[in-house]
Write an enzyme that holds these catalytic residues in place. Structure first.
Site, PDB file in Angstrom:
ATOM      1  N   HIS A 205     114.250  -9.225 -43.768  1.00 14.97           N
ATOM      2  CA  HIS A 205     115.449  -9.342 -44.602  1.00 14.97           C
ATOM      3  C   HIS A 205     116.618  -8.513 -44.101  1.00 14.97           C
ATOM      4  O   HIS A 205     117.742  -8.691 -44.547  1.00 14.97           O
ATOM      5  CB  HIS A 205     115.128  -8.888 -46.037  1.00 14.97           C
ATOM      6  CG  HIS A 205     115.084  -7.404 -46.193  1.00 14.97           C
ATOM      7  ND1 HIS A 205     114.048  -6.626 -45.735  1.00 14.97           N
ATOM      8  CD2 HIS A 205     115.992  -6.528 -46.722  1.00 14.97           C
ATOM      9  CE1 HIS A 205     114.299  -5.362 -45.996  1.00 14.97           C
ATOM     10  NE2 HIS A 205     115.466  -5.275 -46.592  1.00 14.97           N
TER      11      HIS A 205
HETATM   12  C1  UD1 Z   1     120.203  -4.675 -49.657  1.00 16.67           C
HETATM   13  C2  UD1 Z   1     120.354  -3.329 -48.964  1.00 16.67           C
HETATM   14  C3  UD1 Z   1     119.203  -3.108 -48.013  1.00 16.67           C
HETATM   15  C4  UD1 Z   1     117.871  -3.236 -48.756  1.00 16.67           C
HETATM   16  C5  UD1 Z   1     117.818  -4.588 -49.471  1.00 16.67           C
HETATM   17  C6  UD1 Z   1     116.545  -4.717 -50.303  1.00 16.67           C
HETATM   18  C7  UD1 Z   1     122.718  -2.720 -48.686  1.00 16.67           C
HETATM   19  C8  UD1 Z   1     123.826  -2.546 -47.732  1.00 16.67           C
HETATM   20  N1  UD1 Z   1     121.594  -3.279 -48.204  1.00 16.67           N
HETATM   21  O1  UD1 Z   1     120.247  -5.673 -48.662  1.00 16.67           O
HETATM   22  O2  UD1 Z   1     119.281  -1.810 -47.467  1.00 16.67           O
HETATM   23  O3  UD1 Z   1     116.812  -3.118 -47.843  1.00 16.67           O
HETATM   24  O4  UD1 Z   1     118.951  -4.705 -50.342  1.00 16.67           O
HETATM   25  O5  UD1 Z   1     116.361  -6.043 -50.708  1.00 16.67           O
HETATM   26  O6  UD1 Z   1     122.855  -2.362 -49.831  1.00 16.67           O
HETATM   27  N2  UD1 Z   1     121.465 -12.495 -52.600  1.00 16.67           N
HETATM   28  C9  UD1 Z   1     121.102 -13.474 -53.501  1.00 16.67           C
HETATM   29  N3  UD1 Z   1     120.575 -13.073 -54.701  1.00 16.67           N
HETATM   30  C10 UD1 Z   1     120.399 -11.760 -55.043  1.00 16.67           C
HETATM   31  C11 UD1 Z   1     120.786 -10.779 -54.118  1.00 16.67           C
HETATM   32  C12 UD1 Z   1     121.322 -11.158 -52.902  1.00 16.67           C
HETATM   33  O7  UD1 Z   1     121.240 -14.660 -53.239  1.00 16.67           O
HETATM   34  O8  UD1 Z   1     119.912 -11.490 -56.150  1.00 16.67           O
HETATM   35  C13 UD1 Z   1     122.005 -12.921 -51.291  1.00 16.67           C
HETATM   36  C14 UD1 Z   1     123.521 -13.042 -51.270  1.00 16.67           C
HETATM   37  O9  UD1 Z   1     123.860 -14.113 -50.436  1.00 16.67           O
HETATM   38  C15 UD1 Z   1     123.953 -11.749 -50.616  1.00 16.67           C
HETATM   39  C16 UD1 Z   1     122.811 -11.486 -49.655  1.00 16.67           C
HETATM   40  O10 UD1 Z   1     121.647 -11.965 -50.309  1.00 16.67           O
HETATM   41  O11 UD1 Z   1     125.197 -11.858 -49.980  1.00 16.67           O
HETATM   42  C17 UD1 Z   1     122.629 -10.026 -49.327  1.00 16.67           C
HETATM   43  O12 UD1 Z   1     122.508  -9.232 -50.503  1.00 16.67           O
HETATM   44  P1  UD1 Z   1     122.976  -7.679 -50.484  1.00 16.67           P
HETATM   45  O13 UD1 Z   1     122.624  -7.039 -51.758  1.00 16.67           O
HETATM   46  O14 UD1 Z   1     124.384  -7.583 -50.025  1.00 16.67           O
HETATM   47  O15 UD1 Z   1     122.134  -7.064 -49.307  1.00 16.67           O
HETATM   48  P2  UD1 Z   1     120.565  -7.164 -49.013  1.00 16.67           P
HETATM   49  O16 UD1 Z   1     120.411  -7.936 -47.758  1.00 16.67           O
HETATM   50  O17 UD1 Z   1     119.800  -7.598 -50.211  1.00 16.67           O
END
Ligand code: UD1
Length: 356
Positions: A205
């Site tokens: 991820h």
């Molecule tokens: C975040 C953390 C990472 C951690 C991970 C755990 C940061 C910078 N990164 O990464 O360190 O290891 O969480 O999971 O904070 N999305 C959905 N649904 C959700 C959440 C996210 O569809 O409920 C999708 C969205 O397209 C979003 C992407 O996932 O843009 C990334 O989500 P984001 O919270 O920005 O970062 P993670 O990759 O989850």
């Protein structure tokens, strides 16, 4: 009473660690739980509140996904408002996500002392968002709860010695408390078409991996070279990128890969415990695996969990799936590495005003 501790969470791993924290602190200090809304899908957020019987949050900021600056900026604005209204005597943040950073910066700007749980972890790559979040959060924190000796040392090298506590890793308190067998593992394995001890639990991820088409292409191309079945629950970021780079269909046709939505913590622990071992780029999953005596092959060039690497429980392989000779034999992490941390973390947090 009288003292109030605000705990800022927002991403999947933070909900998991919130459980032992609430359990140990709820009768000692008034808790204000703030969910930034960074993660919002049921499988990324509510499932953990359900499975871990977490209390309802006091504030849900509903921030959602956005670019880093926008996401953190929105969180700062909302957190400042909540802090102003509630005047917590201290703020606790966990890990290294954007919610961690926002919680720390908003607290520092409001003059509130900060406790950082999972302090002192470091990567060699300064550009990783997690590394930026950790460095800033540690700099601003009055109490730094380190999960292991190498994180204490990392802080030492940076000249941070005050307020540093070697508490142990709170994740192990949670793992030790949950009974993964409560998910009726046999029927779960049956449902997924898996056999105990004969499949690999895999996750990927991290942005620096799954935002790169060449990395995902290598993964999808090489997974079939592994003879065992692979169970792969997909983080939404990974699923979106697989589709964006036209790799999703190919993956669904890989004969040994079983894809799934993200799984809850109880299922995750049960599946890791029943697996042959783990291939992952997650810090949490490699610790879950180590706890159950399983080995992790890490899809990165480095791990922040240096002790696990030293004991042979974690092996970094970058993206070299095809070239790796997987050896799933047991590792030798001493039992005391998995010591309980929440008691020490609670003591450090409750003494925060002395350190501030
Ligand atoms: C975040 C953390 C990472 C951690 C991970 C755990 C940061 C910078 N990164 O990464 O360190 O290891 O969480 O999971 O904070 N999305 C959905 N649904 C959700 C959440 C996210 O569809 O409920 C999708 C969205 O397209 C979003 C992407 O996932 O843009 C990334 O989500 P984001 O919270 O920005 O970062 P993670 O990759 O989850």
């Amino acid at each position: 009473m009288g003292e109030k501790l605000a705990v800022v969470v927002g991403a999947r791993p933070q909900f998991i660690k919130l459980a032992p924290l609430v359990e140990i602190l709820a009768d000692k200090i008034e808790l204000i739980i703030i969910h930034t809304g960074q993660h919002y899908d049921f499988e990324m957020s509510d499932i953990f509140f359900e499975q871990l019987a977490l209390p309802q949050v006091n504030y849900h900021l509903g921030i959602g996904s956005a670019g880093h600056a926008t996401q953190v900026g929105k969180m700062l604005v909302e957190l400042e408002g909540v802090f102003k209204k509630n005047m917590p005597s201290s703020v606790a943040v966990i890990g290294d996500t954007n919610s961690t950073l926002a919680g720390a910066v908003a607290a520092a700007k409001s003059g509130i002392p900060i406790a950082h749980i999972e302090a002192g972890l470091r990567s060699k790559n300064k550009r990783l968002p997690e590394q930026i979040n950790r460095i800033v959060t540690d700099r601003l924190s009055s109490v730094l709860c380190c999960p292991d000796q190498s994180s204490v040392q990392n802080l030492n090298v940076e000249g941070i010695t005050e307020g540093v506590h070697l508490t142990g890793d709170i994740l192990y308190d949670l793992i030790a408390k949950i009974d993964p067998d409560a998910v009726y593992i046999d029927s779960l394995l049956d449902k997924l078409g898996l056999t105990e001890g004969e499949f690999i639990f895999m996750t990927l991820h991290r942005a620096e991996n799954v935002d790169r088409p060449e990395f995902l292409k290598a993964m999808v191309g090489d997974m079939e070279s592994i003879s065992a079945k692979i169970f792969l629950p997909l983080h939404p970021r990974t699923e979106k990128n697989l589709k964006k780079f036209d790799l999703f269909d190919k993956l669904t046709h890989a004969s040994n890969v079983i894809l799934s939505k993200p799984v809850g913590i109880v299922e995750s622990l049960a599946l890791v415990k029943s697996s042959l071992g783990v291939i992952t780029d997650s810090g949490g999953i490699q610790r879950e695996a180590a706890f159950f005596g399983k080995k992790s092959y890490i899809l990165r060039d480095e791990t922040e969990w240096l002790e696990l690497e030293r004991y042979g429980a974690a092996v970094c392989i970058g993206s070299a799936i095809k070239e790796t000779k997987f050896d799933w034999s047991a590792h030798t992490v001493p039992a005391q590495y998995f010591r309980k941390a929440s008691q020490k973390i609670a003591e450090s947090i409750l003494n925060i005003n002395i350190t501030f």
